[in-house]
Design a protein around this motif. Structure first.
Motif, PDB file in Angstrom:
ATOM      1  N   ASN A 224       0.979  -1.280  -0.015  1.00 31.31           N
ATOM      2  CA  ASN A 224      -0.274   0.195  -0.071  1.00 31.31           C
ATOM      3  C   ASN A 224       0.435   1.311   0.080  1.00 31.31           C
ATOM      4  N   GLN A 225       1.827   1.054   0.721  1.00 31.17           N
ATOM      5  CA  GLN A 225       3.384   2.015   0.892  1.00 31.17           C
ATOM      6  C   GLN A 225       3.371   2.401  -0.863  1.00 31.17           C
ATOM      7  N   ILE A 226       3.757   1.542  -1.172  1.00 27.54           N
ATOM      8  CA  ILE A 226       4.924   1.417  -2.713  1.00 27.54           C
ATOM      9  C   ILE A 226       4.018   2.140  -3.639  1.00 27.54           C
ATOM     10  N   ILE A 227       2.738   1.160  -3.175  1.00 23.18           N
ATOM     11  CA  ILE A 227       1.769   1.861  -4.746  1.00 23.18           C
ATOM     12  C   ILE A 227       1.258   3.388  -4.803  1.00 23.18           C
ATOM     13  N   GLY A 228       1.045   4.149  -3.343  1.00 25.19           N
ATOM     14  CA  GLY A 228       0.788   5.127  -3.221  1.00 25.19           C
ATOM     15  C   GLY A 228       1.874   6.593  -3.762  1.00 25.19           C
ATOM     16  N   GLN A 229       2.875   6.208  -3.497  1.00 28.63           N
ATOM     17  CA  GLN A 229       4.127   6.140  -3.570  1.00 28.63           C
ATOM     18  C   GLN A 229       3.931   6.816  -5.085  1.00 28.63           C
ATOM     19  N   CYS A 230       4.292   5.085  -6.080  1.00 30.04           N
ATOM     20  CA  CYS A 230       3.623   4.968  -7.311  1.00 30.04           C
ATOM     21  C   CYS A 230       2.688   5.981  -7.707  1.00 30.04           C
ATOM     22  N   LEU A 231       1.362   6.008  -7.558  1.00 31.21           N
ATOM     23  CA  LEU A 231       0.505   7.199  -7.606  1.00 31.21           C
ATOM     24  C   LEU A 231       0.429   9.073  -7.225  1.00 31.21           C
ATOM     25  N   ASP A 232       1.473   8.785  -6.515  1.00 35.24           N
ATOM     26  CA  ASP A 232       1.196  10.042  -6.054  1.00 35.24           C
ATOM     27  C   ASP A 232       2.568  10.617  -6.973  1.00 35.24           C
ATOM     28  N   ALA A 233       3.719   9.858  -7.543  1.00 36.23           N
ATOM     29  CA  ALA A 233       4.149  10.747  -8.328  1.00 36.23           C
ATOM     30  C   ALA A 233       3.756  10.626  -9.473  1.00 36.23           C
ATOM     31  N   LEU A 234       2.774   9.423 -10.200  1.00 36.07           N
ATOM     32  CA  LEU A 234       2.235   9.858 -11.432  1.00 36.07           C
ATOM     33  C   LEU A 234       1.252  11.262 -11.112  1.00 36.07           C
ATOM     34  N   ALA A 235       0.379  11.644 -10.283  1.00 41.24           N
ATOM     35  CA  ALA A 235      -0.331  12.326 -10.671  1.00 41.24           C
ATOM     36  C   ALA A 235       0.033  14.047 -11.026  1.00 41.24           C
ATOM     37  N   GLY A 236       1.384  14.059 -10.169  1.00 44.37           N
ATOM     38  CA  GLY A 236       2.362  14.855 -10.159  1.00 44.37           C
ATOM     39  C   GLY A 236       2.670  14.873 -11.461  1.00 44.37           C
ATOM     40  N   GLU A 237       2.804  14.343 -12.035  1.00 41.64           N
ATOM     41  CA  GLU A 237       3.530  14.113 -13.310  1.00 41.64           C
ATOM     42  C   GLU A 237       2.443  14.502 -14.681  1.00 41.64           C
ATOM     43  N   LYS A 238       0.745  14.099 -13.497  1.00 45.02           N
ATOM     44  CA  LYS A 238       0.283  14.902 -15.232  1.00 45.02           C
ATOM     45  C   LYS A 238      -0.299  16.105 -14.742  1.00 45.02           C
ATOM     46  N   LEU A 239      -0.211  16.268 -13.300  1.00 51.44           N
ATOM     47  CA  LEU A 239       0.146  17.954 -12.820  1.00 51.44           C
ATOM     48  C   LEU A 239       0.140  19.442 -13.689  1.00 51.44           C
ATOM     49  N   ARG A 240       2.139  18.736 -14.223  1.00 53.79           N
ATOM     50  CA  ARG A 240       2.712  19.480 -14.191  1.00 53.79           C
ATOM     51  C   ARG A 240       2.421  19.737 -16.091  1.00 53.79           C
ATOM     52  N   ARG A 241       1.711  18.312 -16.614  1.00 57.06           N
ATOM     53  CA  ARG A 241       2.134  18.810 -18.012  1.00 57.06           C
ATOM     54  C   ARG A 241       0.283  19.211 -17.620  1.00 57.06           C
ATOM     55  N   GLU A 242      -0.499  18.872 -16.999  1.00 56.71           N
ATOM     56  CA  GLU A 242      -1.955  19.839 -17.325  1.00 56.71           C
ATOM     57  C   GLU A 242      -1.283  21.227 -17.433  1.00 56.71           C
ATOM     58  N   ILE A 243      -0.619  21.939 -16.542  1.00 61.51           N
ATOM     59  CA  ILE A 243      -0.026  22.931 -16.449  1.00 61.51           C
ATOM     60  C   ILE A 243       0.910  23.341 -18.074  1.00 61.51           C
ATOM     61  N   ALA A 244       1.450  22.601 -17.771  1.00 63.28           N
ATOM     62  CA  ALA A 244       2.151  22.810 -19.066  1.00 63.28           C
ATOM     63  C   ALA A 244       1.283  22.963 -20.699  1.00 63.28           C
ATOM     64  N   ALA A 245       0.172  22.350 -20.523  1.00 71.51           N
ATOM     65  CA  ALA A 245      -0.614  22.608 -21.946  1.00 71.51           C
ATOM     66  C   ALA A 245      -1.231  23.756 -21.922  1.00 71.51           C
ATOM     67  N   VAL A 246      -1.951  24.370 -20.024  1.00 74.87           N
ATOM     68  CA  VAL A 246      -3.276  25.488 -20.117  1.00 74.87           C
ATOM     69  C   VAL A 246      -1.849  26.310 -20.797  1.00 74.87           C
ATOM     70  N   LYS A 247      -0.948  26.987 -20.253  1.00 69.54           N
ATOM     71  CA  LYS A 247       0.294  27.581 -20.795  1.00 69.54           C
ATOM     72  C   LYS A 247       0.133  27.454 -21.927  1.00 69.54           C
ATOM     73  N   HIS A 248       0.487  26.720 -22.815  1.00 73.24           N
ATOM     74  CA  HIS A 248       0.597  26.598 -24.433  1.00 73.24           C
ATOM     75  C   HIS A 248      -0.330  27.144 -24.934  1.00 73.24           C
ATOM     76  N   ASP A 249      -2.004  26.443 -24.362  1.00 74.45           N
ATOM     77  CA  ASP A 249      -3.123  26.879 -25.117  1.00 74.45           C
ATOM     78  C   ASP A 249      -3.399  29.093 -24.943  1.00 74.45           C
ATOM     79  N   TYR A 250      -2.896  29.224 -23.451  1.00 74.87           N
ATOM     80  CA  TYR A 250      -2.801  30.240 -23.682  1.00 74.87           C
ATOM     81  C   TYR A 250      -2.047  31.449 -24.161  1.00 74.87           C
ATOM     82  N   ARG A 251      -0.686  30.841 -24.968  1.00 71.65           N
ATOM     83  CA  ARG A 251       0.119  31.579 -25.361  1.00 71.65           C
ATOM     84  C   ARG A 251      -0.429  31.840 -26.724  1.00 71.65           C
TER      85      ARG A 251
END
Length: 402
Positions: free
Chosen positions: A373-400
């Motif tokens: 549970n601990q290992i999977i939780g950390q994997c999912l947190d890392a995946l969510a962080g990457e998703k958020l980073r990419r979403e922010i980057a996409a929004v910035k691109h669309d704004y430009r």
């Protein structure tokens, strides 16, 4: 002419009846409800026929009767339900058809032979312990001697595969008594073993009485688990999931559907499905379920459409339960998302001996399964962080570009 290919599908059929309710059980099941069995079977078969119209592109290769205690329903009703499946669904020639049973209701080999002739070829017996005092404390309605009788009856009836469920971490259980349970269970030569750690679930009688119980601590439960993994391997049982072990070619094909994102359709109160990109579940209420089927009313309690690309977290969460593990290549090809953040987490746990990379696949070690549970939780947190980073980057691109 090329033969038409059908998509594999599993059917789960919930039988919500049992002789008595175990103190640890939080599944939807009803003791002392035999007067509702016939109505339920009628409603269940009606819904099986209706839903079959949505599965013309599928071939059913597994059917699982779970509960509750399906064997408590009686052979005649069970055969009628299975006959309905055989009539309305495209059933694979070598389909795995499983019946869950308690040993006290599975000791008649002639009854099991009739079920085998109807199509059942696998039985899963809830043995839980070889200590009769422990069984009594859990509210189990059988003795270990009856478990032996049930296995013998299944063999005499020529049921192809026999599985036994065991629980470790029981009140008052010691390492020695757990070892005795495993040795006595394996002496019955089952084809499959499931070893589950006791979970004290809120809302169960066990939850209310836990403060007065002598429950093994986490360290002892871990020792029990690791000992069982090693002992079962010595006896020829291959671990293929955190809690499941099988002789070659006897892994539960139905349960593997859940862990590999396969499609399955559930029937009955509380049953879940994942079919056609939609995950849904039915109400945990027998009368409401029957009335809803009879009147074509709403019986859904959940209903969510999940695109395949959004199942990346499930792939990680479920795949790390399996000894097969997960693959970077598989992940990136299927979900078109970088695996790097997950790999960074797994590399950290590789250094501590909790994960290993072999043949291009990441898997957890037995020690890793203990903290999965601990290992999977950390994997999912890392995946969510990457998703958020990419979403922010996409929004910035669309704004430009606007």
């Amino acid at each position: 002419m090329k033969k038409k290919e059908y998509k594999p599908l599993g059917l789960y059929i919930h039988i919500p009846f049992c002789r008595s309710k175990c103190v640890y059980c939080d599944f939807y099941s009803l003791p002392n409800a035999e007067d509702q069995m016939d109505r339920y079977v009628s409603a269940l078969c009606r819904q099986l026929a209706e839903i079959s119209r949505q599965t013309t592109a599928h071939e059913v290769d597994t059917v699982y009767f779970g509960g509750g205690t399906p064997s408590w329903l009686g052979a005649k009703r069970l055969r009628h339900i299975l006959k309905t499946v055989q009539k309305h669904y495209r059933l694979a020639k070598r389909a795995e058809i499983t019946l869950e049973a308690n040993p006290d209701s599975a000791g008649d080999w002639r009854t099991l032979r009739a079920l085998r002739r109807a199509g059942f070829n696998r039985i899963s017996l809830g043995v839980q312990s070889a200590d009769d005092a422990q069984l009594q404390a859990l509210g189990r309605p059988h003795t270990f001697a009856q478990a032996g009788d049930a296995v013998a009856a299944a063999r005499k009836a020529k049921i192809k595969s026999v599985s036994l469920d065991l629980i470790y971490g029981l009140p008052g259980q010691t390492m020695e008594s757990w070892q005795d349970t495993v040795e006595k269970a394996t002496a019955l030569f089952p084809d499959h073993m499931s070893c589950y750690g006791l979970k004290v679930e809120e809302g169960t009688p066990l939850w209310d009485m836990q403060s007065a119980l002598d429950l093994p601590d986490d360290d002892l439960q871990a020792d029990m688990y690791l000992w069982a993994v090693k002992r079962l391997a010595m006896l020829g049982y291959q671990q293929y999931e955190i809690s499941n072990f099988a002789r070659p070619d006897f892994a539960s094909r139905h349960n593997l559907k859940y862990w590999t994102l396969g499609e399955y359709a559930g029937f009955g109160p509380g049953a879940h499905s994942d079919l056609g990109g939609v995950r849904y579940a039915y109400v945990r209420d027998l009368r409401a379920y029957c009335e809803g089927v009879e009147t074509e009313g709403d019986i859904l309690s959940e209903n969510d459409r999940i695109p395949d690309r959004d199942r990346d977290t499930e792939y990680i969460m479920l795949g790390l339960r399996l000894t097969k593990g997960i693959s970077r290549q598989e992940f990136e090809y299927r979900f078109r998302r970088p695996f790097g953040p997950v790999q960074n987490v797994l590399e950290k746990f590789e250094k501590s001996g909790h994960a290993v990379l072999r043949g291009g696949r990441w898997r957890l070690t037995p020690e890793g399964f203990l903290v999965s549970n601990q290992i999977i939780g950390q994997c999912l947190d890392a995946l969510a962080g990457e998703k958020l980073r990419r979403e922010i980057a996409a929004v910035k691109h669309d704004y430009r570009i606007r």
